[in-house]
Design a protein around this motif. Structure first.
Motif, PDB file in Angstrom:
ATOM      1  N   TRP A   7     100.220  32.393 139.179  1.00 48.25           N
ATOM      2  CA  TRP A   7     101.664  32.607 139.072  1.00 48.25           C
ATOM      3  C   TRP A   7     102.377  31.391 139.642  1.00 48.25           C
ATOM      4  O   TRP A   7     101.921  30.799 140.619  1.00 48.25           O
ATOM      5  N   ARG A  11     108.045  32.018 141.248  1.00 49.06           N
ATOM      6  CA  ARG A  11     108.003  33.468 141.044  1.00 49.06           C
ATOM      7  C   ARG A  11     107.625  34.181 142.340  1.00 49.06           C
ATOM      8  O   ARG A  11     108.219  35.192 142.704  1.00 49.06           O
ATOM      9  N   ARG A  14     110.522  34.072 144.735  1.00 44.51           N
ATOM     10  CA  ARG A  14     111.573  34.994 144.282  1.00 44.51           C
ATOM     11  C   ARG A  14     111.182  36.445 144.599  1.00 44.51           C
ATOM     12  O   ARG A  14     111.999  37.232 145.070  1.00 44.51           O
ATOM     13  N   MET A  15     109.938  36.782 144.384  1.00 44.53           N
ATOM     14  CA  MET A  15     109.469  38.140 144.672  1.00 44.53           C
ATOM     15  C   MET A  15     109.477  38.428 146.167  1.00 44.53           C
ATOM     16  O   MET A  15     109.781  39.545 146.588  1.00 44.53           O
ATOM     17  N   ARG A  18     113.031  39.115 147.144  1.00 46.10           N
ATOM     18  CA  ARG A  18     113.441  40.459 146.698  1.00 46.10           C
ATOM     19  C   ARG A  18     112.644  41.567 147.381  1.00 46.10           C
ATOM     20  O   ARG A  18     112.783  42.730 147.043  1.00 46.10           O
ATOM     21  N   GLN A  20     109.492  42.234 147.107  1.00 48.76           N
ATOM     22  CA  GLN A  20     108.562  42.865 146.183  1.00 48.76           C
ATOM     23  C   GLN A  20     107.107  42.597 146.556  1.00 48.76           C
ATOM     24  O   GLN A  20     106.221  43.293 146.085  1.00 48.76           O
ATOM     25  N   LEU A  21     106.873  41.583 147.380  1.00 51.86           N
ATOM     26  CA  LEU A  21     105.525  41.263 147.839  1.00 51.86           C
ATOM     27  C   LEU A  21     105.471  41.404 149.351  1.00 51.86           C
ATOM     28  O   LEU A  21     106.399  40.992 150.062  1.00 51.86           O
ATOM     29  N   TYR A  40     100.609  44.404 144.432  1.00 54.97           N
ATOM     30  CA  TYR A  40     101.807  44.537 143.591  1.00 54.97           C
ATOM     31  C   TYR A  40     101.422  44.975 142.180  1.00 54.97           C
ATOM     32  O   TYR A  40     102.012  45.898 141.626  1.00 54.97           O
TER      33      TYR A  40
END
Length: 59
Positions: A7, A11, A14-15, A18, A20-21, A40
Motif C-alpha cells: 500500500w 494511504r 491517511r488511514m 482517520r 482506521q489503523l 484492518y
C-alpha cells in the motif's frame, strides 16, 4: 509498513489520521503493530454470499 503491505505510504498515513489503523505515537514517531493492515482487512473483509450481493463477514 508500506513496503510490506504494498500500500502507498500516503494511504497508510491517511488511514492513521482517520484512526482506521491501530497505531501509537512515541516521541513523535508513528508506530504500527505488524498486524495493523491484516487486522484492518480482516475487520472489513466482505464475503460473497453466492446470490450476487455481498455481506460483511459475520453479518
Amino acid at each position: 509498513m508500506a513496503a510490506q503491505s504494498g500500500w502507498p505510504e500516503s494511504r497508510i498515513r491517511r488511514m492513521v489520521a482517520r484512526k482506521q489503523l491501530a497505531h501509537i505515537r512515541v516521541n513523535g514517531r508513528l508506530m504500527l503493530p505488524e498486524t495493523a493492515i491484516d487486522d484492518y482487512v480482516a475487520k472489513h473483509f466482505v464475503e460473497a454470499n453466492g446470490s450476487g450481493s455481498a455481506q460483511p463477514a459475520g453479518a
